[in-house]
Design an enzyme around this catalytic site. Sequence first.
Site, short mmCIF file in Angstrom:
data_model
loop_
_atom_site.label_atom_id
_atom_site.label_comp_id
_atom_site.label_asym_id
_atom_site.label_seq_id
_atom_site.Cartn_x
_atom_site.Cartn_y
_atom_site.Cartn_z
CB CYS A 128 -7.93 7.27 -15.06
SG CYS A 128 -7.77 8.95 -14.42
N PRO A 132 -14.41 0.20 -10.82
CG PRO A 132 -16.31 1.49 -10.31
CD PRO A 132 -15.21 1.35 -11.33
CD GLU A 389 2.10 1.93 -9.74
OE1 GLU A 389 2.80 1.43 -10.65
OE2 GLU A 389 2.35 3.01 -9.19
CB SER A 392 1.35 -9.18 -2.35
OG SER A 392 2.04 -8.08 -1.80
#
Length: 409
Positions: A128, A132, A389, A392
């Site tokens: 985690c 937001p 993750e 781009s």
Amino acid sequence: MTEFTLDLNDDQKQVRDWIHGFAADVMRPAAAEWDEREETPWPVIQEAAKLGIYSLDFYAQQYFDPTGLGIPMAMEELFWGDAGIGLSIVGTGLAAVGVLANGTEEQIGTWIPQMYGDANDVKVAAFCSSEPDAGSDVASMRTRAVYDEAKDEWVLNGTKTWATNGGIANVHVVVACVDPALGSKGHASFIVPPNTPGLSQGQKFKKHGIRASHTAEVVLEDARIPGSCLLGGKDKLDERLARARERAAKGGGERVKNAAMATFEASRPAVGAMAVGTARAAYEVALDYAKTREQFGRPIIDNQGIAFQLADMRTQIDAARLLVWRASWMAVSGKPFTAAEGSMSKLYASEVSKKVTAQAVQILGGNGYTREYPVERMHRDSAIYTIFEGTSEIQRLVIARTLSGMPIR
């Protein structure tokens, strides 16, 4: 240091074929159902656990493969099977990497086994980090961890979002701010044990793709965890924060390791391998379709417009795999990413996956747009690789700043 090679040894080939068989025989037949249900495919995970694919031992063997190719090879085959189910199977790995990257030996030995459970009682874990208002901008993280010295406990408050397995996990790894004045340098990672009061699942997201993977908010309200659940330990954190404060007082200085970034740096080539797997799957469907689908009295692959697309698709997939394998080999060999090679692999592979799956839909025409053919699902699934993750855009920023020598904030 192991020399870089493109030849898999016999053991690696055996593992690859084993995973491929599971992907073909178990994952693919179940893929459409769990995509429609938008639920965690517990029966498939349990089957993977029974076979030994979903287990600490399996991932440890691949992680410590001296060539560095164990993890990317496994990821490619699983995501060739299906991206949504694949992420349900490997999502625990991101939390495990978080512990491996930042935890002590005792923490690694204590918590990682609890993330997986066993074949009779499978568990999952969640990493985690995103919030937001703090996705790529980790410095804006608001989740706070405050140390209660009298009880030797940390008190966590905040909301995490986009958490794979969030709320249903047995173990949550949470990145939180311990010193807001230091920005991203004031972050630390924490283990939240099973059944911790104050941790709850928030909104579960209904997604465009990877729908068999559970994605939700994790809400922390005065969640108290033992002091021993700070990854790396209190002494190490205090030393790191002291150095960061000293450098901040002097107006800068060398970069200080960030807990979330350490996890992402270690996992980016693996995400690239996932993207390669999805792209390869779509390419293979399109190739088979082009060889058997006839229009104007001949297979459509006889048309240069189709044949050249397939040639480009295969070339780009192979190039993406090479970047992933190079970054994985560099990481295991201790070679520094002087040109952000990990980000390069994730960037290129994810972009290739989006492009190749879109081309596959186009080659299948109207059939490609229906759910009777898997390329429609693969195209939806591929969209995530350029987002999670590190988008781009963030990967390009990391690469550019690494090449230029600018500090990455």
